[in-house]
Design an enzyme around this catalytic site. Structure first.
Site, PDB file in Angstrom:
ATOM      1  N   SER A  46       0.858  -1.177   0.000  1.00 23.37           N
ATOM      2  CA  SER A  46       0.000   0.000   0.000  1.00 23.37           C
ATOM      3  C   SER A  46       0.892   1.225   0.000  1.00 23.37           C
ATOM      4  O   SER A  46       1.837   1.324   0.799  1.00 23.37           O
ATOM      5  CB  SER A  46      -0.914  -0.011   1.229  1.00 23.37           C
ATOM      6  OG  SER A  46      -1.877   1.021   1.108  1.00 23.37           O
ATOM      7  N   GLU A  47       0.613   2.171  -0.896  1.00 24.25           N
ATOM      8  CA  GLU A  47       1.515   3.296  -1.155  1.00 24.25           C
ATOM      9  C   GLU A  47       1.826   4.122   0.094  1.00 24.25           C
ATOM     10  O   GLU A  47       2.857   4.780   0.167  1.00 24.25           O
ATOM     11  CB  GLU A  47       0.910   4.206  -2.226  1.00 24.25           C
ATOM     12  CG  GLU A  47      -0.384   4.889  -1.758  1.00 24.25           C
ATOM     13  CD  GLU A  47      -1.093   5.659  -2.869  1.00 24.25           C
ATOM     14  OE1 GLU A  47      -0.804   5.421  -4.043  1.00 24.25           O
ATOM     15  OE2 GLU A  47      -1.945   6.503  -2.535  1.00 24.25           O
ATOM     16  N   ASN A  48       0.899   4.102   1.076  1.00 27.20           N
ATOM     17  CA  ASN A  48       1.104   4.908   2.274  1.00 27.20           C
ATOM     18  C   ASN A  48       2.008   4.232   3.298  1.00 27.20           C
ATOM     19  O   ASN A  48       2.055   4.658   4.447  1.00 27.20           O
ATOM     20  CB  ASN A  48      -0.243   5.286   2.899  1.00 27.20           C
ATOM     21  CG  ASN A  48      -1.136   4.104   3.147  1.00 27.20           C
ATOM     22  OD1 ASN A  48      -1.215   3.191   2.319  1.00 27.20           O
ATOM     23  ND2 ASN A  48      -1.813   4.080   4.275  1.00 27.20           N
ATOM     24  N   SER A  88       8.440   3.866   0.357  1.00 27.27           N
ATOM     25  CA  SER A  88       7.307   3.218  -0.308  1.00 27.27           C
ATOM     26  C   SER A  88       7.342   3.458  -1.822  1.00 27.27           C
ATOM     27  O   SER A  88       7.115   2.541  -2.617  1.00 27.27           O
ATOM     28  CB  SER A  88       5.993   3.758   0.271  1.00 27.27           C
ATOM     29  OG  SER A  88       4.898   3.101  -0.324  1.00 27.27           O
TER      30      SER A  88
END
Lengths: 211, 236
Positions: A46-48, A88
């Site tokens: 997940s990008e976060n 990330s």
């Protein structure tokens, strides 16, 4: 008879191999997480700042500091890790993500994708989409085959501003699985009861049968 | 003795000037330094350039700062959202400038700013409207665009725990932009749920070392954005 949203998600999930690092976009792509075949280890990014993202927790266990790119509560599976945004996106931009699955407003036969602005004066929002299409090894799209107004989303060339050029290598819709080939799309698999001709009538570029 | 602990958010925010660039951590509802932003509103600085991934949720924190018309320009990747009505109204009315940046480019511009790298090339955004006017160069047969570092005058971030030197650890996905923003600002102010004695944080687990942190404010029980959004929805 076309595929349901769950069936499309299951089909896309079945094409993700054991051990893959996968980023799922907001909306319909998120659903793929629920259909990874039992026993297959896939690591969701997940990008976060999450690797090893797990499913949505029961309401009582929701934690707003453990959310996905769509800002919805998720969980962490054993082996999971947290990291900051630059790390990330180093995973994404550095070519470490095997597969990303995105939603799209439009796709073109040359692999272009548009999914960040409708260009109509609304608020534009790009998020991680331009990084994902530039960095992921395989870029896949899940979308409805046509807009609500019935216009094809699989086009010859984009009418909307591009997110990336020549990047999409697979498209899943309720009518079938498609591969952009440059001037045309190849129909890799049709949904039950659908024919090449019937799908071609709802596609904005030539459609060819797989060899 | 080094002691970066401030008694309250208003004291910690002192010195922000009109026209400053303020880096604000957070992604969605995770990691937003809401109490520090409220202190900034009270402090009064105007004409700010704000860097944040989003554009504020509901009517607190960044959304309130926008509502109070303190922000001239927002640099962000994803200003759209189901609770982003304050920004959307200002944007539609032409009351705020928006610089839209791919999220990875935003993170890397901040990291570069903190690391003394003035600019870098990236393929993200090539062939799109966001590449217009940017220098292009080809490496290994692939086009890249030049992106410039972002440095802040001030960073406002939220972390889980700190010691009096300003070493920080975070909690889960609330880490997000905190570490890179802490590096990229001249003055970094962190609100933390707890302050622990020096030496108590595991040195192997410190995420932001003290050199990147200027001031620390304990906020034990920060405002829950989710409760705020629920209350807003119920009031409608």
């Amino acid at each position: 008879m076309s595929w349901t949203a769950d069936e499309i998600a299951a089909i896309a999930a079945a094409e993700i191999p054991e051990g893959a690092f996968v980023n799922l976009g907001i909306g319909q792509p998120e659903r793929i997480a629920d259909f990874i075949p039992a026993g297959r280890e896939v690591v969701l990014h997940s990008e976060n700042g999450i690797l090893g993202m797990g499913p949505r927790p029961p309401a009582a266990e929701e934690d707003m500091e453990l959310i996905n790119a769509g800002k919805k509560p998720v969980t962490l599976i054993p082996g999971g890790a947290f990291f900051h945004h630059a790390d990330s996106f180093a995973m994404i931009r550095g070519g470490h993500i095997d597969i990303c699955v995105l939603g799209a407003y439009e796709v073109a036969a040359n692999g272009d994708i548009a999914n960040w602005t409708t260009g109509k004066g609304g608020v534009p929002a790009v998020g991680g989409a331009m990084d994902l299409v530039a960095g992921a090894r395989s870029v896949r799209v899940i979308t409805t085959h046509t807009t609500r107004a019935g216009r094809p989303k699989l086009l010859q060339t984009l009418s909307l501003p591009a997110t990336g050029r020549g990047v999409v290598d697979r498209i899943y819709t309720e009518l079938g699985i498609f591969k952009p080939m440059g001037e045309a799309y190849r129909l890799l698999r049709a949904a039950p009861g659908e024919t090449l001709e019937a799908i071609a009538a709802r596609t904005g570029a030539p459609l060819r049968q797989a060899d | 003795m080094i002691d970066k602990i401030f008694p309250d958010a208003r004291a910690a925010i002192d010195g922000v000037r009109d026209g400053d660039t303020v880096l604000i951590g957070g992604f969605g509802e995770a990691g937003n330094p809401t109490e520090l932003i409220h202190a900034l509103i009270e402090q009064g600085a105007r004409e700010l350039t704000v860097v944040n991934n989003n554009s504020g949720n509901g009517e607190i924190g960044l959304a309130l700062l926008l509502h109070e018309r303190r922000v001239a320009r927002l640099i962000c990747s994803y200003p759209r959202g189901s609770h982003a009505h304050v920004f959307e109204t200002l944007y539609r009315d032409g009351q705020i400038a928006l610089e839209l940046v791919p999220q990875g480019t935003l993170a890397e511009r901040l990291r570069a700013g903190g690391a003394g790298i003035p600019a870098f090339y990236t393929p993200s955004g090539v062939g799109t409207a966001l590449a217009e006017g940017k220098e292009t160069r080809t490496f290994a047969g692939r086009d890249h665009i030049l992106e410039h570092a972002i440095c802040g005058d001030v960073a406002l971030i939220k972390a889980e725990a700190a010691d009096r030197w300003g070493n920080l650890v975070y909690r889960k996905a609330a880490r997000n932009f905190g570490p890179v923003m802490a590096m990229a600002a001249k003055t970094t102010i962190a609100q933390v749920r707890k302050v622990v004695p020096l030496g108590e944080l595991d040195p192997e687990a410190i995420v932001t070392p003290s050199i990147f942190v200027s001031r620390v404010v304990p906020i034990a029980d920060p405002i829950s954005e989710r409760d705020h959004i629920l209350a807003l929805e119920q009031a409608r």
